[in-house]
Design a protein around this motif. Sequence first.
Motif, PDB file in Angstrom:
ATOM      1  N   GLN A 131       6.893 -29.479  30.124  1.00 49.95           N
ATOM      2  CA  GLN A 131       6.971 -30.524  31.355  1.00 49.95           C
ATOM      3  C   GLN A 131       8.186 -31.453  31.153  1.00 49.95           C
ATOM      4  O   GLN A 131       8.791 -31.779  32.068  1.00 49.95           O
ATOM      5  CB  GLN A 131       5.766 -31.023  31.704  1.00 49.95           C
ATOM      6  CG  GLN A 131       5.773 -31.528  33.106  1.00 49.95           C
ATOM      7  CD  GLN A 131       5.839 -30.808  34.084  1.00 49.95           C
ATOM      8  OE1 GLN A 131       5.388 -29.598  34.294  1.00 49.95           O
ATOM      9  NE2 GLN A 131       7.095 -31.189  35.024  1.00 49.95           N
ATOM     10  N   PRO A 132       8.272 -32.086  30.035  1.00 54.42           N
ATOM     11  CA  PRO A 132       9.216 -33.048  29.994  1.00 54.42           C
ATOM     12  C   PRO A 132      10.573 -32.505  30.123  1.00 54.42           C
ATOM     13  O   PRO A 132      11.539 -32.995  30.601  1.00 54.42           O
ATOM     14  CB  PRO A 132       8.869 -33.572  28.339  1.00 54.42           C
ATOM     15  CG  PRO A 132       7.554 -33.550  28.249  1.00 54.42           C
ATOM     16  CD  PRO A 132       7.015 -32.119  29.055  1.00 54.42           C
ATOM     17  N   THR A 154      11.021 -37.416  23.956  1.00 53.78           N
ATOM     18  CA  THR A 154      11.549 -36.972  25.233  1.00 53.78           C
ATOM     19  C   THR A 154      12.836 -37.829  25.636  1.00 53.78           C
ATOM     20  O   THR A 154      13.927 -37.491  26.175  1.00 53.78           O
ATOM     21  CB  THR A 154      10.419 -37.563  26.229  1.00 53.78           C
ATOM     22  OG1 THR A 154       9.165 -36.946  26.154  1.00 53.78           O
ATOM     23  CG2 THR A 154      10.889 -37.853  27.654  1.00 53.78           C
ATOM     24  N   HIS A 196       6.538 -30.636  17.135  1.00 53.04           N
ATOM     25  CA  HIS A 196       5.501 -31.448  16.763  1.00 53.04           C
ATOM     26  C   HIS A 196       5.650 -32.596  17.641  1.00 53.04           C
ATOM     27  O   HIS A 196       6.478 -32.928  18.177  1.00 53.04           O
ATOM     28  CB  HIS A 196       5.135 -31.806  15.453  1.00 53.04           C
ATOM     29  CG  HIS A 196       5.139 -30.665  14.397  1.00 53.04           C
ATOM     30  ND1 HIS A 196       6.100 -29.984  14.287  1.00 53.04           N
ATOM     31  CD2 HIS A 196       4.159 -29.863  13.756  1.00 53.04           C
ATOM     32  CE1 HIS A 196       5.888 -28.877  13.410  1.00 53.04           C
ATOM     33  NE2 HIS A 196       4.789 -28.869  13.060  1.00 53.04           N
ATOM     34  N   GLY A 197       4.458 -33.135  18.031  1.00 49.09           N
ATOM     35  CA  GLY A 197       4.691 -34.685  18.820  1.00 49.09           C
ATOM     36  C   GLY A 197       5.302 -35.723  17.922  1.00 49.09           C
ATOM     37  O   GLY A 197       5.036 -36.015  16.567  1.00 49.09           O
ATOM     38  N   ARG A 198       6.094 -36.311  18.738  1.00 45.25           N
ATOM     39  CA  ARG A 198       6.685 -37.736  18.228  1.00 45.25           C
ATOM     40  C   ARG A 198       7.035 -38.567  19.346  1.00 45.25           C
ATOM     41  O   ARG A 198       7.385 -38.141  20.486  1.00 45.25           O
ATOM     42  CB  ARG A 198       8.050 -37.301  17.250  1.00 45.25           C
ATOM     43  CG  ARG A 198       8.899 -36.448  17.782  1.00 45.25           C
ATOM     44  CD  ARG A 198       9.945 -35.992  16.689  1.00 45.25           C
ATOM     45  NE  ARG A 198      11.324 -35.141  17.120  1.00 45.25           N
ATOM     46  CZ  ARG A 198      12.107 -35.504  17.742  1.00 45.25           C
ATOM     47  NH1 ARG A 198      12.406 -36.598  18.092  1.00 45.25           N
ATOM     48  NH2 ARG A 198      12.920 -34.649  18.383  1.00 45.25           N
ATOM     49  N   ASN A 242       7.176 -26.633  20.894  1.00 48.49           N
ATOM     50  CA  ASN A 242       5.879 -26.831  21.088  1.00 48.49           C
ATOM     51  C   ASN A 242       5.664 -26.787  22.603  1.00 48.49           C
ATOM     52  O   ASN A 242       6.584 -27.505  23.180  1.00 48.49           O
ATOM     53  CB  ASN A 242       5.458 -28.142  20.536  1.00 48.49           C
ATOM     54  CG  ASN A 242       4.011 -28.372  20.571  1.00 48.49           C
ATOM     55  OD1 ASN A 242       3.221 -28.416  21.831  1.00 48.49           O
ATOM     56  ND2 ASN A 242       3.410 -28.443  19.627  1.00 48.49           N
ATOM     57  N   ALA A 243       4.560 -26.278  23.183  1.00 47.28           N
ATOM     58  CA  ALA A 243       4.351 -26.190  24.679  1.00 47.28           C
ATOM     59  C   ALA A 243       4.295 -27.819  25.251  1.00 47.28           C
ATOM     60  O   ALA A 243       4.536 -27.777  26.454  1.00 47.28           O
ATOM     61  CB  ALA A 243       3.055 -25.483  25.082  1.00 47.28           C
ATOM     62  N   MET A 244       4.014 -28.640  24.296  1.00 47.49           N
ATOM     63  CA  MET A 244       3.657 -29.937  25.105  1.00 47.49           C
ATOM     64  C   MET A 244       5.322 -30.534  25.492  1.00 47.49           C
ATOM     65  O   MET A 244       5.373 -31.474  26.356  1.00 47.49           O
ATOM     66  CB  MET A 244       3.520 -30.979  23.844  1.00 47.49           C
ATOM     67  CG  MET A 244       4.396 -31.197  22.668  1.00 47.49           C
ATOM     68  SD  MET A 244       3.834 -32.692  21.747  1.00 47.49           S
ATOM     69  CE  MET A 244       2.675 -31.666  20.731  1.00 47.49           C
ATOM     70  N   TYR A 245       6.394 -29.988  25.243  1.00 50.75           N
ATOM     71  CA  TYR A 245       7.522 -30.301  25.708  1.00 50.75           C
ATOM     72  C   TYR A 245       7.891 -29.683  27.046  1.00 50.75           C
ATOM     73  O   TYR A 245       9.000 -29.910  27.583  1.00 50.75           O
ATOM     74  CB  TYR A 245       8.720 -30.059  24.576  1.00 50.75           C
ATOM     75  CG  TYR A 245       8.227 -31.211  23.412  1.00 50.75           C
ATOM     76  CD1 TYR A 245       8.156 -32.462  23.572  1.00 50.75           C
ATOM     77  CD2 TYR A 245       8.059 -30.582  22.291  1.00 50.75           C
ATOM     78  CE1 TYR A 245       8.139 -33.288  22.469  1.00 50.75           C
ATOM     79  CE2 TYR A 245       7.752 -31.496  20.851  1.00 50.75           C
ATOM     80  CZ  TYR A 245       7.809 -32.797  21.294  1.00 50.75           C
ATOM     81  OH  TYR A 245       7.498 -33.664  20.298  1.00 50.75           O
TER      82      TYR A 245
END
Length: 253
Positions: free
Chosen positions: A140-141, A105, A99-101, A135-138
């Motif tokens: 690229q980071p 990063t 999840h986003g937090r 999560n796919a949001m991570y």
Amino acid sequence: MIPDWRPLRQELARLRAANIELPIWWRDDDAIAATPQLDQLAQLSGDLGVSTHLAVIPARATPTLAAAVTTLPNVIPVAHGWTHENRAPAGEKKAEFGHGRADATFDLERGFSQMRQMFGKRFVPVFVAPWNRLNAMYFQPLSDVGYKAVSTFTPRNSAEAVPGLITVNTHIDPIDWRGTRGLVAPDAIIAEAARHLEARRLGASDPAEPFGYLTHHLVHTPEIWDFTRAFLSELLAGGARETSLQTVIEESQ
């Protein structure tokens, strides 16, 4: 009870007949220190000739682990999150990077740096997601930090999560996590493995993805150790070839 290896042997024979290669790899999670179980893991890895990708929890790893790995050429350290602590919202399935937090990063950067510091060139830049949830949001980071591959569980949907970050998952876990925490019924594992191989042969899953076996050396019962030896031996006898993620990464570049 003696396992019935016939379904696996038959599917391995079909792969050979179809000239479909079966690269295999071995991942073992949750390493933090040098232990007798780690010694047993390394011994089995050497006996089989199959390298073990040791998923190390960076924030909790001790100097004893780094020292031990220097003496174990068949053990390949990869990163297993940062602290392996549940950061999911209440009511959600456990995940550290699910999840986003705001500090995520920074944690990815710390994990990568810690692994480089502890293991130097032995560290292969693979990120293993705690609880196999990422999560796919991570994606690229992770690539920006320097990781070259990510690994969770179940067949991958695509060879790359984002350009330059390959996906190499695991497929078989012999531990009954929701029940006895011992060995899953061997015939059930064998049937599952045969289904995975059939899907590869029929094109329902990516046949180029190395077939991954997932273990957790710190909680193995004698039965899990014995099955692991037998299962990997059966794959090798059936024509599978061992590969390392360092080789997979290099071939993808």
